[in-house]
Design an enzyme around this catalytic site. Structure first.
Site, short mmCIF file in Angstrom:
data_model
loop_
_atom_site.label_atom_id
_atom_site.label_comp_id
_atom_site.label_asym_id
_atom_site.label_seq_id
_atom_site.Cartn_x
_atom_site.Cartn_y
_atom_site.Cartn_z
N SER A 21 0.85 -1.19 0.00
CA SER A 21 0.00 0.00 0.00
C SER A 21 0.89 1.24 0.00
CB SER A 21 -0.92 -0.03 1.22
OG SER A 21 -1.93 0.95 1.12
N ASN A 22 0.35 2.37 0.36
CA ASN A 22 1.15 3.60 0.38
C ASN A 22 0.68 4.50 1.52
OD1 ASN A 22 -1.00 5.48 -0.64
ND2 ASN A 22 -0.91 4.04 -2.36
N ARG A 23 1.30 5.66 1.65
CA ARG A 23 1.11 6.50 2.84
C ARG A 23 -0.12 7.41 2.76
NH1 ARG A 23 5.99 9.98 3.47
NH2 ARG A 23 4.67 10.89 5.08
N SER A 24 -0.91 7.31 1.72
CA SER A 24 -2.06 8.21 1.61
C SER A 24 -2.99 8.07 2.82
CB SER A 24 -2.85 7.88 0.35
OG SER A 24 -4.08 8.56 0.36
N ALA A 89 -4.74 7.60 -4.05
CA ALA A 89 -3.37 7.18 -4.38
C ALA A 89 -3.44 5.71 -4.78
CB ALA A 89 -2.45 7.39 -3.18
#
Ligand code: CTP
Length: 217
Positions: A21-24, A89
């Protein structure tokens, strides 16, 4: 006007307990959806997994997890909307294989093969109904304006919201530049995302009254 906003990260499963996943945080997208509701628009929010309460007064909240789920949810609804804002994101890659069972560790390295996900925004740009205003986000670590302008062109957008990753991810505040198809630039912030969202919405809604909108429904 009918408005669709996507928000948050996506999760791409490796196995039942692991994902990429990502930091959004979803804060910018949620603030945009709240601003759209407050401005009286019929607002649909398609959201990846976030720790935020959805704004009151949404026409629809569609929770999704993966990029594929987000693509299906957004593409099923976008054609009926006068304004579509892709603030999510979305992961560009997902594991080529998802294990049904938890992967057990083995001696040595583990190689994870990734495959591309669909670029939802590009697909929306290709299928854009006349009169629809399509807005993308560009989170960059360098060459902000050139990269953002390139995305606007490649994905057939009307506006792109450019921000430096250092200025926004996870934070309550943001600093962005709204770039229009005609090359116009509007610098907003630094300010709380709620304030930036109201300003962004006012700027893009001014050019997308929906009067010449020819979407279905
Ligand atoms: N986006 C999307 N689907 C994807 C990836 C991104 O709809 N699979 C959307 C995001 O919601 C955002 C914009 O596209 O509005 C930014 O995309 P980004 O991945 O940063 O741009 P790319 O053109 O893929 O360029 P690069 O990966 O080289 O930065």
């Amino acid at each position: 006007m009918r408005v669709l906003v996507s928000a948050g990260p996506t999760r791409e499963r490796i196995d039942p307990v692991r994902f990429i996943s990502n930091r959004s945080s979803g804060k910018m997208g949620y603030a945009l959806a709240a601003a759209a509701v407050a401005a009286g628009h019929e607002t649909v929010l398609v959201s990846g997994p976030v720790n935020l309460a959805p704004p009151a007064g949404l026409a629809e909240l569609v929770p999704v997890e993966s990029a594929a789920e987000m693509a299906a949810a957004v593409k099923a609804r976008a054609a009926a909307c006068e304004l579509v804002i892709m603030a999510a994101a979305v992961a560009d890659y997902r594991p080529a294989e998802t294990a049904d069972r938890k992967l057990k560790k083995q001696p040595g390295e583990l190689l994870l093969r990734l495959e591309r996900t669909e670029d939802i925004l590009a697909a929306l740009g290709r299928a854009k109904p006349a009169g629809q205003c399509l807005v993308g986000f560009a989170a960059e670590t360098e060459n902000l304006l050139a990269n953002a302008a390139g995305k606007l062109e490649r994905k057939n957008l009307d506006f792109i919201v450019a921000n430096l990753v250092a200025d926004g991810f996870g934070s309550d505040d943001n600093r962005v530049i709204l770039i229009g198809r005609d090359g116009s630039r509007l610098e907003l912030g630094p300010a709380p995302k709620t304030v930036i969202a109201r300003q962004l919405l006012a700027a893009v809604a001014a050019t997308s009254s929906g009067s010449d909108f020819s979407g279905t429904v």
